[in-house]
Design a protein around this motif. Structure first.
Motif, PDB file in Angstrom:
ATOM      1  N   TYR A 134       0.868  -1.178   0.000  1.00 49.84           N
ATOM      2  CA  TYR A 134       0.000   0.000   0.000  1.00 49.84           C
ATOM      3  C   TYR A 134       0.904   1.226   0.000  1.00 49.84           C
ATOM      4  CZ  TYR A 134      -3.961  -3.004   1.356  1.00 49.84           C
ATOM      5  OH  TYR A 134      -4.940  -3.956   1.407  1.00 49.84           O
ATOM      6  N   ASP A 135       0.830   2.000  -1.051  1.00 49.80           N
ATOM      7  CA  ASP A 135       1.620   3.232  -1.043  1.00 49.80           C
ATOM      8  C   ASP A 135       1.021   4.275  -1.941  1.00 49.80           C
ATOM      9  OD1 ASP A 135       2.382   2.422  -3.584  1.00 49.80           O
ATOM     10  OD2 ASP A 135       4.540   2.514  -3.188  1.00 49.80           O
ATOM     11  N   GLY A 136       1.773   5.327  -2.200  1.00 51.55           N
ATOM     12  CA  GLY A 136       1.285   6.428  -3.012  1.00 51.55           C
ATOM     13  C   GLY A 136       1.092   5.952  -4.431  1.00 51.55           C
ATOM     14  N   TRP A 180      -0.179   1.899  -9.782  1.00 53.30           N
ATOM     15  CA  TRP A 180      -0.616   0.962  -8.751  1.00 53.30           C
ATOM     16  C   TRP A 180      -0.289   1.532  -7.373  1.00 53.30           C
ATOM     17  CZ3 TRP A 180       1.348  -4.578 -10.506  1.00 53.30           C
ATOM     18  CH2 TRP A 180       0.801  -4.877 -11.771  1.00 53.30           C
ATOM     19  N   GLY A 181      -0.774   0.862  -6.350  1.00 54.36           N
ATOM     20  CA  GLY A 181      -0.458   1.324  -5.001  1.00 54.36           C
ATOM     21  C   GLY A 181      -1.412   0.770  -3.953  1.00 54.36           C
ATOM     22  N   ARG A 199      -9.723   1.972  -8.965  1.00 55.97           N
ATOM     23  CA  ARG A 199      -9.011   3.101  -9.564  1.00 55.97           C
ATOM     24  C   ARG A 199      -9.841   4.379  -9.554  1.00 55.97           C
ATOM     25  NH1 ARG A 199      -6.771  -1.040 -13.184  1.00 55.97           N
ATOM     26  NH2 ARG A 199      -8.688  -1.010 -14.405  1.00 55.97           N
ATOM     27  N   ALA A 200      -9.130   5.487  -9.633  1.00 53.74           N
ATOM     28  CA  ALA A 200      -9.770   6.788  -9.811  1.00 53.74           C
ATOM     29  C   ALA A 200      -8.835   7.652 -10.632  1.00 53.74           C
ATOM     30  CB  ALA A 200     -10.041   7.441  -8.463  1.00 53.74           C
ATOM     31  N   PRO A 201      -9.394   8.611 -11.354  1.00 52.61           N
ATOM     32  CA  PRO A 201      -8.527   9.525 -12.109  1.00 52.61           C
ATOM     33  C   PRO A 201      -7.834  10.489 -11.156  1.00 52.61           C
ATOM     34  CG  PRO A 201     -10.827  10.191 -12.304  1.00 52.61           C
ATOM     35  CD  PRO A 201     -10.815   8.911 -11.511  1.00 52.61           C
ATOM     36  N   MET A 202      -6.591  10.836 -11.499  1.00 49.25           N
ATOM     37  CA  MET A 202      -5.885  11.870 -10.741  1.00 49.25           C
ATOM     38  C   MET A 202      -5.916  13.128 -11.598  1.00 49.25           C
ATOM     39  SD  MET A 202      -2.549  10.073  -9.084  1.00 49.25           S
ATOM     40  CE  MET A 202      -1.670   9.874 -10.606  1.00 49.25           C
ATOM     41  N   PRO A 203      -6.898  14.004 -11.350  1.00 51.01           N
ATOM     42  CA  PRO A 203      -7.037  15.169 -12.237  1.00 51.01           C
ATOM     43  C   PRO A 203      -5.800  16.063 -12.155  1.00 51.01           C
ATOM     44  CG  PRO A 203      -8.964  14.867 -10.817  1.00 51.01           C
ATOM     45  CD  PRO A 203      -7.882  13.988 -10.279  1.00 51.01           C
ATOM     46  N   GLY A 204      -5.102  16.144 -13.279  1.00 46.22           N
ATOM     47  CA  GLY A 204      -3.891  16.959 -13.311  1.00 46.22           C
ATOM     48  C   GLY A 204      -2.650  16.187 -12.896  1.00 46.22           C
ATOM     49  N   GLY A 205      -2.767  14.907 -12.681  1.00 46.48           N
ATOM     50  CA  GLY A 205      -1.593  14.089 -12.328  1.00 46.48           C
ATOM     51  C   GLY A 205      -0.958  14.536 -11.024  1.00 46.48           C
ATOM     52  N   GLN A 229      -4.808   7.211 -14.329  1.00 44.20           N
ATOM     53  CA  GLN A 229      -5.595   6.376 -13.426  1.00 44.20           C
ATOM     54  C   GLN A 229      -4.697   5.780 -12.337  1.00 44.20           C
ATOM     55  OE1 GLN A 229      -9.018   5.316 -13.666  1.00 44.20           O
ATOM     56  NE2 GLN A 229      -9.233   7.057 -15.064  1.00 44.20           N
ATOM     57  N   ALA A 230      -5.191   5.830 -11.110  1.00 38.64           N
ATOM     58  CA  ALA A 230      -4.414   5.251 -10.018  1.00 38.64           C
ATOM     59  C   ALA A 230      -5.310   4.399  -9.131  1.00 38.64           C
ATOM     60  CB  ALA A 230      -3.774   6.354  -9.175  1.00 38.64           C
ATOM     61  N   GLY A 231      -4.880   3.182  -8.857  1.00 41.16           N
ATOM     62  CA  GLY A 231      -5.568   2.328  -7.888  1.00 41.16           C
ATOM     63  C   GLY A 231      -4.684   2.241  -6.664  1.00 41.16           C
ATOM     64  N   SER A 232      -4.711   3.295  -5.866  1.00 43.99           N
ATOM     65  CA  SER A 232      -3.680   3.445  -4.838  1.00 43.99           C
ATOM     66  C   SER A 232      -4.292   3.665  -3.460  1.00 43.99           C
ATOM     67  CB  SER A 232      -2.792   4.633  -5.227  1.00 43.99           C
ATOM     68  OG  SER A 232      -2.298   5.280  -4.083  1.00 43.99           O
ATOM     69  N   ALA A 233      -3.750   2.978  -2.481  1.00 38.83           N
ATOM     70  CA  ALA A 233      -4.215   3.170  -1.101  1.00 38.83           C
ATOM     71  C   ALA A 233      -3.897   4.582  -0.629  1.00 38.83           C
ATOM     72  CB  ALA A 233      -3.553   2.151  -0.183  1.00 38.83           C
ATOM     73  N   GLY A 234      -2.709   5.064  -0.994  1.00 38.31           N
ATOM     74  CA  GLY A 234      -2.300   6.401  -0.576  1.00 38.31           C
ATOM     75  C   GLY A 234      -3.258   7.467  -1.095  1.00 38.31           C
TER      76      GLY A 234
END
Ligand code: ZN
Ligand code: ZN
Ligand code: FE
Length: 768
Positions: A512-514, A524-525, A544-550, A604-609
Motif C-alpha cells: 500500500y503506497d502512493g 498501482w499502489g 481506480r480513480a482519475p488523478m485530475p492533473g496528475g 488512473q491510479a488504484g492506490s491506497a495512498g
C-alpha cells in the motif's frame, strides 16, 4: 612443551568497535600467548593454548562481545605451527589489504557518545572537559569520516590531525579505552569549533558561547553535525520556528526536536519502553511519538500531527549545546526544501546563507552525507522510516546470494540505493528526493564512496519500471540492456519485507503506497500480490480513480477526492456527493469535472495512498498536502483521538479482470453520507483505518484459501501509518495468517532499492 596453536576467526561487524583491545584484554586475562589482527573485514586471533582455554576465549567473545560488535560467526581451526611468542599482542592492519570479496567488510555506522566519554565531557578535572570532539573505541564518527578501508586513522578525515603525546599514548596502549580509536582527539591536537556570523568570528569555547547566545535570542544557527549540516533553533520560540519554516521553505512538515535526555523527552511525548530504548540506542534515531498535550514546544514544530519527532544528542557537540540551552531545540536537516543536506563548509555557507543567522563550523571534514535517521517504536521494536546516520551502511542479509554484484538504484522519493554481493546487501543512506541535478550529484557521490570503500564494481543494475524516475534514467544510461533488470515497484516493496524477515517464497505481499508504475498503463499502489523473489502475480487491488492533473492531484487531496467522486472506477454516490466538498471553489470543481469527463490529463491510479488523501479531504482534514503523505499523517492523527472501538465503514470486494478489487468509492460515498449526518470526524477517520484493515484481512484470507500461502509481507509507504501497522498483523493472525513487517528496512520507498537488489540477485541465480 608448547601448547597447540589455533586460528580463531570472527566474522561480523567487528572493526571500528574496539574489538582488538577487547580480545587483548580477555586473552591477557586468560594468560594466552598470541596475536590479534584485522584481516579483511574479520578479526583473526592466533593463540597457543590448550583447547579448553581457546574454548573459554570463544565463549567469552560469543556471550559478552563489545557493545557495538555484531558477531555473525566464530570459527576455530588448528594451526600447524606458530612462531613462539610470549604474551599477547595487537597487530595493526596491513595497509590496503583487500576487502573480503564475498560480502562487505563490517564497517560500523557512526556511534553516539558513550557514557564513559560523556562523563569525561562534563568532568572539569578531565583533559577533555567540554571538548566537542571526544570519542573512544565505543563511540564517535565512523562511516562519515572514512576515506578508505581498512579503517585506520590515516585513511580518515582525521589524517590531517597529528596526535599529541597524550593522545598518542592512549592510542598505542592496548589496555586503554582509546587504543586504536581512530578518530580520537583532544583540545591540544584535534578539531576545533569556529563560529561565523555576528560577531564575525569566534573559536572553540567562545564559538559555542556565540551559538548559544544566538539561539537564546531566537536566531537560527547552522551547525556542522556528524553527517551533514543541521539547522537549529529554540523549539519553544514560536517566532524562531516560524522564521525557520519560511526560510527553509518547509511550511508544515514536522521538525525534529532534540532534547537533553530521557527525562526531557518523557516530558514532551508519551513514550513506550520501546520508544525510550530506541531513542537511547547508539544509533540515536529521531523517534516519532504522540506529543503530550500542553507540551512546551511551539505550535509550529509539528502542526497537524500529534506525533512529535524527538531525539537525544548523538555527539559531544550536541550534548554541550543542549546542556547550555536547557530547553528543547529544533534540529533539522541543513537544506532548503528537499535539496541534499549540505556537508561541505563552502557549500553550506552558500546554500544556507539565507536560512541561518550564524554558523557553528568545525575543521573535521565530513566525508559522506548521513542525514538523521527516523524511527517509530512498534510492538516492542523500532521500525525505521528513514535509514541513515547510525544504521547505514550496516549490511543486511540477502535471502538469495548475489552471485554477480548488483547495484539497485531505487525509486525517486526518499531515495536510497543498494549494493549487493554474496549474502549481504548494503543499503546506502537516505538521500532525499531524487529529482534534480544536485540530488543526482549527491547520489553519485555517496554511491562512488561506498563502491570505492568496498572495491565494488556492479555487474547488474536493477531499477524501477517508472520511465520518469531519474534513477531509471541513470540505469538506462549506465548499463547495457543485458546487465539491467527492471523491477516492478510493489514487487520490490514486498520482496524487501520478505527478505528482511527471511521469509521463504512464495509469500503473499500487500503493498500500500502512493504511486508506483504498474504493468498495465495505470499507477498501482493498493496491491495484493502472490510473490516470490523472482516474480509475482497480482491477486487483488484497490479500485481506480482519475488523478485530475496528475502531480497536481497528488499535491491536492481535495482534487483527488473530486476524482473519486466524479469518475472513480465504480460510482461513488450521486451528484449530491460532491456537495460535501462545497467549501472548494466552484470553478475548480467545474474544471476538474470537465477534465475527468474528457479524460484530459487524468492518469488512473488504484492506490491506497490516494484513497487516504481523498478521505482526508472529504473529512475536511486536509485539502492541500505540503509534503508527501501529509494528508495520511493528519488523518492518522485525527483517527488516534477517537474514543471507543472503531466501526468499519461499508465496503465490498468486487471482481474485475480476474482480480479482487476493493471498491474504495463505496466507502467514500458512505463517508460523505456520514459527514453530512454530522458524525464525528475522529470516529470516521478511525473507522476508515479499520475498513482498510478488514478489507486487507478478507482479501488475504481469500488469497490464502486459493493459493495455500499464509505468510503476508506488509510493505509500502502506508505501512508507516502507526494504526495500520498496529492493526493489520492481529487482524491477519485472526484470519489464520501470519504477518511480517519491515523493521530495519523502511516500508516506504527507502526500502525499494533493497527489494530490487534481492529480486535481481534471485533472477540472476535462477538463470544459472
Ligand atoms: Zn566513548
Ligand atoms: Zn591530543
Ligand atoms: Fe512506493
Amino acid at each position: 612443551m608448547t601448547a597447540p596453536a589455533w586460528l580463531v576467526r570472527v566474522r561480523g561487524t567487528v572493526q571500528g568497535v574496539g574489538f582488538r583491545p577487547y580480545v587483548h584484554r580477555i586473552a591477557t586475562g586468560l594468560r594466552l600467548d598470541g596475536v590479534v589482527r584485522n584481516v579483511d573485514g574479520d578479526v583473526c586471533i592466533e593463540v597457543s593454548a590448550p583447547s579448553a582455554a581457546v574454548a573459554a576465549l570463544t565463549r567469552t567473545i560469543r556471550e559478552n562481545p563489545p557493545p557495538h560488535a555484531v558477531i555473525d560467526e566464530i570459527s576455530v581451526r588448528p594451526l600447524g605451527c606458530l612462531p613462539a611468542r610470549t604474551g599477547f599482542a595487537v597487530e595493526l592492519s596491513a595497509g590496503g589489504a583487500p576487502v573480503a570479496a564475498r560480502g562487505f567488510a563490517g564497517l560500523p555506522p557512526d556511534l553516539a557518545t558513550c557514557d564513559d566519554c560523556l562523563r569525561e565531557l562534563f568532568d572539569p578535572a578531565d583533559r577533555r572537559y567540554r571538548y566537542p570532539f571526544l570519542n573512544c573505541t565505543a563511540c564517535g564518527p565512523r562511516a562519515t569520516i572514512i576515506d578508505e578501508l581498512p579503517y585506520d586513522r590515516e585513511r580518515t578525515a582525521m589524517a590531517g590531525f597529528t596526535l599529541c603525546p597524550a593522545c598518542a599514548r592512549e592510542y598505542h596502549d592496548p589496555a586503554d579505552r582509546r587504543f586504536h580509536a581512530e578518530p580520537i582527539a583532544c583540545p591540544a591536537c584535534g578539531p576545533r569549533l569556529v563560529w561565523t556570523g555576528d560577531p564575525a568570528e569566534a573559536y572553540a569555547e567562545d564559538a559555542l558561547t556565540e551559538a548559544v547566545t544566538a539561539l537564546t535570542r531566537g536566531r537560527i544557527v547552522a551547525l556542522k553535525g556528524l553527517g551533514g549540516y543541521q539547522l537549529v533553533c529554540d523549539a519553544t520560540d514560536a517566532a524562531a520556528v516560524a522564521a525557520l519554516r519560511t526560510r527553509k521553505r518547509r511550511p508544515r512538515k514536522p521538525f525534529a526536536v532534540m532534547v537533553a535526555g530521557a527525562a526531557a523527552a518523557g516530558g514532551l511525548a508519551e513514550l513506550t519502553g520501546a520508544d525510550a530504548a530506541l531513542m537511547a540506542s547508539p544509533a540515536r534515531p529521531i523517534v516519532l511519538a504522540p506529543a503530550l498535550p500542553g507540551d512546551e514546544l511551539a505550535a509550529g514544530v509539528h502542526p497537524g500531527t500529534r506525533l512529535a519527532g524527538l531525539f537525544l544528542p548523538a555527539t559531544p557537540l550536541h550534548h554541550l549545546l543542549l546542556r547550555a540551552m536547557a530547553r528543547p531545540l529544533v534540529v533539522t536537516s541543513g537544506n532548503v526544501s528537499d535539496e541534499p543536506i549540505a556537508i561541505d563548509d563552502r557549500q553550506a555557507r552558500r546554500s544556507l546563507a539565507a536560512v541561518a543567522d550564524g554558523f557553528l563550523h568545525h575543521d573535521r571534514p565530513i566525508r559522506a552525507r548521513y542525514d538523521d535517521s527516523v524511527a517509530r517504536g512498534a510492538g516492542g521494536r523500532g521500525r525505521l522510516v528513514r535509514r541513515a546516520r547510525g544504521y547505514a551502511p550496516r549490511p543486511v542479509p540477502m535471502p538469495v546470494p548475489a552471485r554477480r554484484p548488483v547495484l539497485a538504484v531505487g525509486a525517486q522519493l526518499k531515495h536510497t540505493f543498494t549494493l549487493a554481493r554474496g549474502d549481504l546487501a548494503l543499503i546506502g543512506p537516505h538521500g532525499g528526493s531524487l529529482d534534480d541535478a544536485d540530488a543526482l550529484a549527491a547520489f553519485a557521490a555517496t554511491r562512488e564512496q561506498l563502491c570505492r570503500l568496498h572495491r565494488f564494481v556492479p555487474e547488474i543494475v536493477a531499477h524501477d519500471r517508472h520511465p520518469g524516475y531519474l534513477s531509471t534514467a541513470y540505469a538506462l544510461e549506465n548499463a547495457p540492456a543485458e546487465r539491467r533488470i527492471a523491477v516492478q515497484h510493489h514487487h520490490a516493496h514486498v520482496a524487501a519485507c520478505a527478505a528482511e524477515n527471511a521469509v521463504e517464497a512464495p509469500f503473499l505481499g500487500v503493498a500500500y503506497d502512493g504511486l508506483g508504475w504498474g504493468e498495465d498503463g495505470t499507477f498501482w499502489g493498493g496491491e495484493l500480490l502472490l510473490a516470490s523473489y523472482t516474480g509475482f502475480r497480482r491477486l487483488g487491488r484497490f479500485s481506480r480513480a482519475p488523478m485530475p492533473g496528475g502531480e497536481a492531484a497528488v499535491r491536492r487531496p481535495a482534487r483527488m477526492a473530486l476524482g473519486y467522486l466524479y469518475g472513480g472506477e465504480f460510482p461513488a454516490g450521486d451528484e449530491r456527493a460532491v456537495d460535501v466538498l462545497d467549501r472548494l471553489d466552484a470553478r475548480e470543481r467545474r474544471v476538474v469535472r470537465r477534465m475527468v469527463e474528457r479524460r484530459v490529463n487524468c492518469p488512473q491510479a488504484g492506490s491506497a495512498g490516494r484513497l487516504f488523501d481523498a478521505v482526508a479531504a472529504v473529512l475536511g482534514v486536509c485539502d492541500d498536502a505540503s509534503y508527501e503523505g501529509e494528508a495520511a499523517v493528519m488523518l492518522e492523527s485525527v483517527a488516534a483521538t477517537a474514543t471507543g472501538p472503531a466501526t468499519p465503514l461499508p465496503w465490498r470486494l468486487r471482481t474485475a479482470g480476474g482480480l479482487w478489487v476493493y471498491d474504495g468509492g463505496m466507502t467514500l460515498a458512505a463517508l460523505v453520507e456520514a459527514v453530512r449526518a454530522g458524525e464525528p470526524v475522529a470516529a470516521l477517520a478511525a473507522g476508515f483505518h479499520r475498513t482498510v484493515v478488514d478489507v486487507t484481512a478478507e482479501m488475504c484470507a481469500r488469497a490464502a484459501e486459493r493459493t495455500g500461502v499464509t505468510v503476508v509481507c506488509l510493505s509500502g509507504g502506508c505501512l508507516q501509518n502507526g494504526l495500520l501497522a498496529a492493526q493489520l498483523p492481529p487482524a491477519l493472525e485472526a484470519a489464520g495468517l501470519s504477518a511480517r513487517l519491515g523493521a530495519e528496512v523502511p516500508a516506504g520507498d527507502g526500502g525499494v532499492s533493497y527489494g530490487q537488489a534481492v529480486i535481481a540477485a534471485a533472477r540472476t541465480a535462477a538463470e544459472g
